[in-house]
Design a protein around this motif. Sequence first.
Motif, PDB file in Angstrom:
ATOM      1  N   GLU A   1       9.529  10.688   1.373  1.00  0.00           N
ATOM      2  CA  GLU A   1       9.733  10.662   2.827  1.00  0.00           C
ATOM      3  C   GLU A   1       8.509  10.109   3.549  1.00  0.00           C
ATOM      4  N   SER A   2       8.718   9.047   4.315  1.00  0.00           N
ATOM      5  CA  SER A   2       7.624   8.457   5.077  1.00  0.00           C
ATOM      6  C   SER A   2       7.327   9.293   6.309  1.00  0.00           C
ATOM      7  N   VAL A   3       6.027   9.413   6.624  1.00  0.00           N
ATOM      8  CA  VAL A   3       5.612  10.076   7.859  1.00  0.00           C
ATOM      9  C   VAL A   3       4.915   9.075   8.778  1.00  0.00           C
ATOM     10  N   CYS A   4       5.057   7.795   8.464  1.00  0.00           N
ATOM     11  CA  CYS A   4       4.381   6.744   9.234  1.00  0.00           C
ATOM     12  C   CYS A   4       5.372   6.096  10.195  1.00  0.00           C
TER      13      CYS A   4
ATOM     14  N   TYR B   1       0.834  -1.201   0.000  1.00  0.00           N
ATOM     15  CA  TYR B   1       0.000   0.000   0.000  1.00  0.00           C
ATOM     16  C   TYR B   1       0.869   1.251   0.000  1.00  0.00           C
ATOM     17  N   MET B   2       0.264   2.370  -0.446  1.00  0.00           N
ATOM     18  CA  MET B   2       0.882   3.686  -0.303  1.00  0.00           C
ATOM     19  C   MET B   2       0.032   4.506   0.651  1.00  0.00           C
ATOM     20  N   PHE B   3       0.643   5.566   1.210  1.00  0.00           N
ATOM     21  CA  PHE B   3       0.009   6.397   2.239  1.00  0.00           C
ATOM     22  C   PHE B   3      -0.023   7.821   1.713  1.00  0.00           C
ATOM     23  N   THR B   4      -1.222   8.373   1.456  1.00  0.00           N
ATOM     24  CA  THR B   4      -1.296   9.679   0.814  1.00  0.00           C
ATOM     25  C   THR B   4      -0.655  10.819   1.620  1.00  0.00           C
ATOM     26  N   PRO B   5      -0.621  10.784   2.974  1.00  0.00           N
ATOM     27  CA  PRO B   5       0.043  11.880   3.686  1.00  0.00           C
ATOM     28  C   PRO B   5       1.568  11.899   3.560  1.00  0.00           C
ATOM     29  N   ASP B   6       2.181  10.815   3.053  1.00  0.00           N
ATOM     30  CA  ASP B   6       3.640  10.821   2.898  1.00  0.00           C
ATOM     31  C   ASP B   6       4.067  12.000   2.035  1.00  0.00           C
TER      32      ASP B   6
ATOM     33  N   ALA C   1       7.905   2.898  -4.729  1.00  0.00           N
ATOM     34  CA  ALA C   1       7.425   2.688  -6.098  1.00  0.00           C
ATOM     35  C   ALA C   1       7.022   4.046  -6.646  1.00  0.00           C
ATOM     36  N   ASN C   2       7.680   4.467  -7.717  1.00  0.00           N
ATOM     37  CA  ASN C   2       7.455   5.817  -8.255  1.00  0.00           C
ATOM     38  C   ASN C   2       7.626   6.867  -7.169  1.00  0.00           C
ATOM     39  N   GLY C   3       8.553   6.615  -6.249  1.00  0.00           N
ATOM     40  CA  GLY C   3       8.860   7.554  -5.179  1.00  0.00           C
ATOM     41  C   GLY C   3       7.989   7.418  -3.952  1.00  0.00           C
ATOM     42  N   MET C   4       6.955   6.575  -3.985  1.00  0.00           N
ATOM     43  CA  MET C   4       6.040   6.431  -2.850  1.00  0.00           C
ATOM     44  C   MET C   4       6.483   5.280  -1.952  1.00  0.00           C
ATOM     45  N   PRO C   5       6.734   5.535  -0.662  1.00  0.00           N
ATOM     46  CA  PRO C   5       7.095   4.458   0.261  1.00  0.00           C
ATOM     47  C   PRO C   5       6.006   3.387   0.303  1.00  0.00           C
TER      48      PRO C   5
END
Length: 293
Positions: free
Chosen positions: A80-83, A71-76, A126-130
């Motif tokens: 940079e991960s914020v999770c 999964y990806m997390f839209t607030p990231d 993936a495409n820059g998304m953690p």
Amino acid sequence: MVNRRDVLKLTAATGLAGALAGCSAQEPTGTPEPPTRTPLPPAEDIAPTVGIRTHQRYGAILVGPNGMSLYMFTPDEGTESVCYGGCAEAWPPLLVESPQHVVRGAGVRATLGTTTRTDGTIQVTANGMPLYYWFRDERPGDVDGQEVGNVWFLLNGAGQPIMPTVSTRDIEGLGPTLVDPHGMTLYMFVPDEPHESTCYGGCAEAWPPLLVDASQRHAVTAGRNVTAELDATQRTDGTWQVTANGMPLYYWFRDESRGDATGQGVNDAWFVLDPDGTVDRSAPPATEETENE
């Protein structure tokens, strides 16, 4: 009589010969054996870091080396991960030992990379998304994290988030309600005709229609809990507006965050809809303004 100088010469010569003989005895004989190297496993035996799994509803989705959904997390924020903390316990990041350990599986068209987390571990992107797992997915093929909080989404083989056109959200005081993929509340307008909007000009500025590209008008998608019949209708300006059970859908300009439903009951003409498309004419949820009146 032996000359002392001759004795010294003979002694030196004997010592040199012995030294040379010692060196000759220590030289290796034959061809030396090359060092033993551990062979690398064949490429087909290396489990891909990110692979593809075909899901009955969502088609090709990205999965980890264990076959579990990613999964990806839209607030990231970018890469940079914020999770962290409790979030990372519920949504464990997909980690590797180093960027060189990232292996692309067959059919994966996303650009894979890595990002360094605050604890120094390396997370795959993936495409820059953690990328993350969901702790409630128990076996390959489970996708229970899809649309959680309207911020967690699966990714297709190209690394694009799989976001439905219309989703649901449990709104306080109203219950499960139709929302856009980001959780913003959607409304219907009582004066509208089936598949025909009557809201233009200043009305459409206050109540922006939910639009899709013309190329997507036949591919309006429903979230996992949406049972209303979704479609799209063309507005007078040529744009395509999403409908639920034939009713054009709108936003309210005063709703600022997910879960806001301040447009409910405005002028006794604007109402939210249940997941099956039923118009909900419940009293609007209490706000700070109404509580202070």
